[in-house]
Design an enzyme around this catalytic site. Structure first.
Site, PDB file in Angstrom:
ATOM      1  N   ARG A 121     -26.057 -14.927  99.987  1.00 36.52           N
ATOM      2  CA  ARG A 121     -26.782 -16.187  99.828  1.00 36.52           C
ATOM      3  C   ARG A 121     -26.583 -17.046 101.081  1.00 36.52           C
ATOM      4  O   ARG A 121     -25.815 -18.009 101.077  1.00 36.52           O
ATOM      5  CB  ARG A 121     -26.287 -16.915  98.577  1.00 36.52           C
ATOM      6  CG  ARG A 121     -26.834 -16.300  97.277  1.00 36.52           C
ATOM      7  CD  ARG A 121     -28.179 -16.937  96.955  1.00 36.52           C
ATOM      8  NE  ARG A 121     -28.903 -16.202  95.930  1.00 36.52           N
ATOM      9  CZ  ARG A 121     -28.940 -16.568  94.643  1.00 36.52           C
ATOM     10  NH1 ARG A 121     -28.275 -17.606  94.235  1.00 36.52           N
ATOM     11  NH2 ARG A 121     -29.672 -15.874  93.792  1.00 36.52           N
ATOM     12  N   GLN A 126     -32.757 -15.650 103.095  1.00 36.29           N
ATOM     13  CA  GLN A 126     -33.560 -16.202 102.002  1.00 36.29           C
ATOM     14  C   GLN A 126     -34.850 -15.431 101.767  1.00 36.29           C
ATOM     15  O   GLN A 126     -35.266 -15.241 100.623  1.00 36.29           O
ATOM     16  CB  GLN A 126     -33.879 -17.672 102.277  1.00 36.29           C
ATOM     17  CG  GLN A 126     -32.696 -18.596 102.046  1.00 36.29           C
ATOM     18  CD  GLN A 126     -33.047 -20.054 102.280  1.00 36.29           C
ATOM     19  OE1 GLN A 126     -34.107 -20.359 102.815  1.00 36.29           O
ATOM     20  NE2 GLN A 126     -32.168 -20.944 101.890  1.00 36.29           N
ATOM     21  N   ASP A 129     -34.188 -12.216  99.646  1.00 32.05           N
ATOM     22  CA  ASP A 129     -33.403 -12.385  98.428  1.00 32.05           C
ATOM     23  C   ASP A 129     -34.245 -12.096  97.183  1.00 32.05           C
ATOM     24  O   ASP A 129     -34.973 -12.965  96.694  1.00 32.05           O
ATOM     25  CB  ASP A 129     -32.841 -13.803  98.393  1.00 32.05           C
ATOM     26  CG  ASP A 129     -31.856 -14.029  97.256  1.00 32.05           C
ATOM     27  OD1 ASP A 129     -31.760 -13.162  96.372  1.00 32.05           O
ATOM     28  OD2 ASP A 129     -31.182 -15.072  97.261  1.00 32.05           O
ATOM     29  N   SER A 132     -33.642 -14.288  93.972  1.00 30.85           N
ATOM     30  CA  SER A 132     -34.316 -15.584  93.971  1.00 30.85           C
ATOM     31  C   SER A 132     -35.808 -15.442  93.696  1.00 30.85           C
ATOM     32  O   SER A 132     -36.378 -16.171  92.882  1.00 30.85           O
ATOM     33  CB  SER A 132     -34.110 -16.289  95.321  1.00 30.85           C
ATOM     34  OG  SER A 132     -32.765 -16.675  95.474  1.00 30.85           O
ATOM     35  N   TYR A 226     -23.294 -18.850  94.269  1.00 29.61           N
ATOM     36  CA  TYR A 226     -23.437 -18.538  92.847  1.00 29.61           C
ATOM     37  C   TYR A 226     -22.426 -19.372  92.058  1.00 29.61           C
ATOM     38  O   TYR A 226     -21.349 -19.691  92.542  1.00 29.61           O
ATOM     39  CB  TYR A 226     -23.139 -17.058  92.576  1.00 29.61           C
ATOM     40  CG  TYR A 226     -24.089 -16.099  93.241  1.00 29.61           C
ATOM     41  CD1 TYR A 226     -25.263 -15.700  92.608  1.00 29.61           C
ATOM     42  CD2 TYR A 226     -23.805 -15.571  94.490  1.00 29.61           C
ATOM     43  CE1 TYR A 226     -26.129 -14.810  93.216  1.00 29.61           C
ATOM     44  CE2 TYR A 226     -24.668 -14.678  95.104  1.00 29.61           C
ATOM     45  CZ  TYR A 226     -25.820 -14.302  94.460  1.00 29.61           C
ATOM     46  OH  TYR A 226     -26.668 -13.412  95.067  1.00 29.61           O
TER      47      TYR A 226
END
Length: 366
Positions: A121, A126, A129, A132, A226
């Site tokens: 993360r 990003q 991911d 997500s 997280y």
């Protein structure tokens, strides 16, 4: 280098790892793309859609035989591994921390394996991911499912017969899924409340129009972006703070999961007994044990007048969008790992290091 896209075999799965638009981008970058027959059909992508952009549609055995990189969404299973050899590079969600036997089986083939759910993360990762991108859709769909299952409407409505007050929605966990659930419920006109162990999420929740239920989290900091498992003291204090909102809620959505571990129990049966008759709980953490004590995976349980739906709502139900987002994550990941269509093998680089679980039959991460 040839990329093979396999048809998902998990029961209920409708997604495909590469959409036609992303297959075209890979081909434009010089890769060859082989698609297993009908791999995209459940996501409304026809074989001819892939062929039209230059991919080749092949039988399953041909894909395994000719491709170097093999891509899936769900973990490779025993039948897959019978066709895997030491020259293959596997990419899928492997959930390696909770699937040690699978990782050992992959290592036994001599293959190399990357796990998409192990993506760190960090800002650089990003756009790769998958947790997500898929959770975003799950948060949206959870609200839509809740709206369907409720016996009330979400918005304030003024009619000649009288005024209908807006429904109250409570969301546990203000991660990607939770934030999308807040935004969707607010757009539909509900009064939304939210809570999370991570106080840094308060501003995000409130920016979307939710009332954040604060519980002092001293010593409960998150790990790597997280939420971590809460202490017994925090869990007790959270219950006390949230109970009033829980007992008034028409819809509750729980999203709290800890990678590689059982989901924390946030709603006990005793609490369910005190909820509104007719309330609905959508438990998105059901696959890992559930945030509600009495939820069951892929089942709707009605108890004490409350309907509890245990699901991942996984984005299978919006598979066209989910497939395209997953495919974009995969594309960005492959671009990151390769140069001139060859793997760079930068083992000290954080994204490569965290996601490379097995290399040429040797287990790197447990």
């Amino acid at each position: 280098m040839k990329i093979g896209v396999l048809k998902e075999t998990k029961v209920g799965e409708k997604r495909v790892a590469i959409s036609p638009s992303i297959a075209k981008k890979l081909i434009d970058k010089g890769f060859e793309v082989l698609i297993e027959e009908d791999a995209g059909s459940a996501s409304s992508f026809k074989n001819s859609d892939y062929e039209a952009i230059g991919a080749s549609v092949e039988k399953r055995g041909v894909v395994f035989k000719n491709a170097t990189i093999l891509i899936k969404i769900n973990p490779f299973d025993e039948e897959d591994l019978k066709l895997v050899d030491k020259g293959h590079i596997l990419m899928s969600q492997l959930y390696h921390k909770s699937n040690p036997k699978l990782i050992e089986s992959i290592a036994a083939t001599g293959a190399t394996a990357f796990s998409m759910d192990a993506m760190p993360r960090i800002s650089r990762a990003q756009d790769m991911d998958v947790l997500s991108s898929q959770s975003n859709l799950a948060g949206y769909k959870a609200v839509i499912l809740g709206a369907y299952e409720m016996t009330k409407i979400f918005p304030l409505m003024m009619t000649a017969a009288g005024t209908i007050t807006p429904s109250k929605v409570l969301i546990y966990g203000v991660g990607v899924a939770g934030l999308q659930a807040i935004a969707t419920a607010k757009r539909l006109g509900a009064v939304v409340m939210a809570t999370d162990i991570r106080m840094e999420t308060k501003e995000q929740a409130e920016s979307l129009g939710a009332k954040f239920i604060s519980v002092d989290n001293t010593g409960e900091e998150s790990e790597g972006g997280y939420a971590k498992e809460a202490s017994e003291d925090y869990a007790r204090r959270q219950k006390e703070a949230v109970n009033k909102s829980l007992f008034d809620a028409d819809l509750v959505i729980t999203t709290a999961m800890i990678p590689g571990r059982k989901s924390p129990v946030l709603i006990t049966e005793e609490q369910v007994k005190q909820m509104k008759n007719g309330a609905v709980i959508i438990d998105l953490a059901a696959a890992q044990g559930g945030n509600c004590e009495i939820s069951e995976m892929n089942k709707t349980v009605t108890k004490h007048g409350v309907k509890i739906i245990g699901t991942t709502i996984s984005p299978e139900s919006v598979s066209t969008n989910a497939s395209d987002l997953y495919a974009k994550n995969i594309y960005n990941f492959i671009m990151h790992l390769t140069e001139n269509n060859e793997f760079k093998w930068e083992l000290d680089e954080e994204i490569t290091d965290e996601t490379l679980i097995v290399q040429e039959g040797k287990i790197r991460k447990n």
